[in-house]
Every structure is written in structure tokens, then in C-alpha cells.
Design an enzyme around this catalytic site. Structure first.
Site, short mmCIF file in Angstrom:
data_model
loop_
_atom_site.label_atom_id
_atom_site.label_comp_id
_atom_site.label_asym_id
_atom_site.label_seq_id
_atom_site.Cartn_x
_atom_site.Cartn_y
_atom_site.Cartn_z
CB SER A 265 28.00 -74.62 87.74
OG SER A 265 29.15 -75.57 87.51
CG HIS B 33 21.51 -75.12 86.38
ND1 HIS B 33 21.17 -73.66 86.01
CD2 HIS B 33 22.72 -75.13 86.03
CE1 HIS B 33 22.42 -72.91 85.78
NE2 HIS B 33 23.29 -73.73 85.90
CG HIS C 186 8.92 -69.35 90.65
ND1 HIS C 186 9.48 -68.38 90.05
CD2 HIS C 186 8.70 -70.62 90.15
CE1 HIS C 186 10.06 -68.78 88.87
NE2 HIS C 186 9.50 -70.03 88.64
CG HIS D 202 16.25 -75.98 68.82
ND1 HIS D 202 16.65 -75.41 69.88
CD2 HIS D 202 16.01 -77.41 69.06
CE1 HIS D 202 17.12 -76.58 70.88
NE2 HIS D 202 16.59 -77.67 70.04
#
Length: 307
Positions: free
Chosen positions: A94, A108, A147, A177
Site C-alpha cells: 500500500s 494512493h 483513467h 458526512h
């Protein structure tokens, strides 16, 4: 069905960590990753590599881990209740990269493999992972490139793969949220095993190997762009959203903490600097407003020419 081979997966992941670190060091031009090896008392360990204060990368980490134990943590069995009572191995790479220049997005990526076993029963295994991009300033060219790489690596596995995993990414990296996506998405997949070990492993490898060609051209295009104090302040404000997602919603962070992983390695995804501001509203017509209006909601990026 092809035979499951944990050692082959581990060998690929260790090499992937080496390759990505080397590629990012070349893209940065001066920074070097420092390795910190660690062991987990309950079984396993890993090697954390962190680059700080580079020419381009303010802080970034590329982690390899392989942990195992007699039972799965609650975060995994809640998602897959059939895993209760099984021993497990979990391994993966990761990474999170926080660049200095606000015109370079945070990135990421993660690829991982799980296998859960119980005497007298067939093993339960799957691959997961993906990569996603979090821009601070809207550069459509960069998002389309990101993409396009994602679509191209998916194409050999079927025309339906890119749209399926793109949508999954948009849905997963979503701050409920805040009612906004974390960024412009990419690919996200999990529980991949229906095509057998060899084909599932091949797809995981394609995703892991796709990160550098997706990200480093963006670094090259944006690293020398001038930056104002206002742009830097906005970057730090938007980094706060990254922190919120990782601590509130991310299953990987929760799994790492619940499985007794090394906290410093798990939380290396956090930016070195971030800030929060009460009730921030971008100025109408600004690039900051454009980010909110067009880049923090799912889009068909490959079929957009102007925003």
C-alpha cells in the site's frame, strides 16, 4: 481451478515495492526512501519505506506487509462472516504520496491478498486493491490520463471490468458526512476469486504495475508550476478531507489497527501537514470552486473534453 500460491504472491509484492520506490525516487529527483522493518508479535511483519522532504514529494510511504494469525479481526469477519473461526494470512503493498506542489494530486494505491483456512475445509481466498487520485486543483488532462491507464490495464480482462471497478472506486472513496468524493477515483476491487487464482492474480499484478505509468507523467507535467500562498493553504485544507476519510471510513486502516499491525506503518498515509477551517466556501468562479463543482463528483472522465 489453478492452485493458490501464497509465496508467489509475496514475491511479486516485494518486487513491486522495490519497483515503485525506485520509480518514485526517479520522479522526485532527490528524495530517497528510508526502510523500517518491523515484526508483529502475533505473526508476520513488514517493511515500511518513507520518503520525506524530497524535491517533489513532501512525504510518501510505500509499505509491504504480511501478517497472519489464528483468527480474523472483527473488521474482516463483519464483511465476510464465513471467515469466523479461520486462521488467516494477509499480505499486500500500500502507498500514499503527498506531493509538495498543490498542482500534483495526492495518490494512493493498494494491492493485497487474503487467505483464510480451517482444517478439513477448502481455503477461502481473494485479491483486492486499486488506485485513486486526489487532486487539489482541476487539471482535466491529468485526470483523463489517470483513467485512460486504468481502462487500458483492465481491457485484457473484459470490457466490463473498467466501468465496474471505476464505479466501485467512486462509491468507496466517498465521504458520506461531506457528501463528496475523496477525489476523482480510479479503480477499486475486492473479493476477487471467481476467475481462479491465476487470472485473479494477473489482474492484481496489472493494477499494481499500472500505478507508476498512471502517476509519474502527472508529476512531470506539474512539478515546476508556480504556487501561491493561497494555493498552498487550500492544499492543506483539502488534505484534511484525506485524513477524515482514512480515519472515519477506510476499511484498510481499521483492519490494520484491529489486526495488531504496526500503527506507524498504518498511519503513514496521513499527510505531514493539514489544516481545518470552519465553514469554508470557495470563491465563485475560482479554480477552488471548479474542484468542488466538477471534480468531487463521479464523472465519465474519458468522455469529457471541457469542464
Amino acid at each position: 481451478m489453478s492452485k493458490v500460491n501464497l509465496e508467489t504472491v509475496k514475491a511479486f509484492l516485494l518486487q513491486l515495492q522495490d519497483d515503485i520506490c525506485q520509480g518514485l525516487e526517479q520522479a522526485d529527483g532527490s528524495g530517497k526512501f528510508v526502510e523500517d522493518s518491523w515484526e508483529r508479535a502475533e505473526g508476520g511483519g513488514g517493511r515500511t519505506r518513507v520518503l520525506k522532504g524530497g524535491t517533489v514529494i513532501e512525504q510518501g510511504g510505500v509499505n509491504y506487509s504480511h501478517v497472519f494469525g489464528a483468527s480474523m479481526p472483527a473488521s474482516a469477519t463483519a464483511h465476510r462472516p464465513e471467515l469466523a473461526g479461520r486462521s488467516f494470512h494477509a499480505c499486500g503493498v500500500s502507498l500514499v504520496i503527498h506531493p509538495k506542489n498543490p498542482h500534483i494530486p495526492t495518490s494512493h494505491a493498494n494491492v493485497r491478498f487474503f487467505i483464510a483456512e480451517k482444517e478439513g475445509e477448502a481455503p477461502i481466498w481473494w485479491f483486492g486493491g486499486g488506485f485513486d487520485l486526489t487532486p487539489f486543483y482541476p487539471h482535466l488532462e491529468d485526470v483523463k490520463h489517470w483513467h485512460q491507464v486504468a481502462k487500458d490495464l483492465c481491457s485484457p480482462f473484459g470490457d466490463e471490468v473498467y466501468p465496474k471497478y471505476k464505479k466501485w472506486c467512486d462509491d468507496y472513496f466517498y465521504l458520506k458526512h461531506r457528501d463528496e468524493t475523496r477525489g476523482v477515483g480510479g479503480l477499486f476491487f475486492d473479493d476477487l476469486n471467481e476467475e481462479g487464482f491465476d487470472k485473479s492474480f494477473a489482474f492484481m499484478k496489472a493494477v499494481g504495475e499500472g500505478f507508476l505509468p498512471a502517476y509519474t507523467p502527472i508529476i512531470s507535467r506539474r512539478k515546476d508550476m508556480p504556487v501561491s500562498e493561497q494555493e498552498r493553504e487550500f492544499q492543506l485544507y483539502r488534505r484534511g478531507r484525506y485524513v477524515e476519510f482514512n480515519l472515519v471510513w477506510d476499511r484498510g486502516t481499521l483492519f490494520g489497527l484491529q489486526s495488531g499491525g504496526r500503527t506507524e506503518s498504518i498511519l503513514m498515509s496521513m499527510p505531514p501537514l493539514a489544516r481545518w477551517e470552519y465553514d469554508f466556501t470557495p470563491e465563485a468562479g475560482s479554480n477552488e470552486a471548479k474542484l468542488y463543482e466538477h471534480f468531487l463528483k463521479p464523472q465519465d472522465w474519458l468522455n469529457i473534453d471541457v469542464l
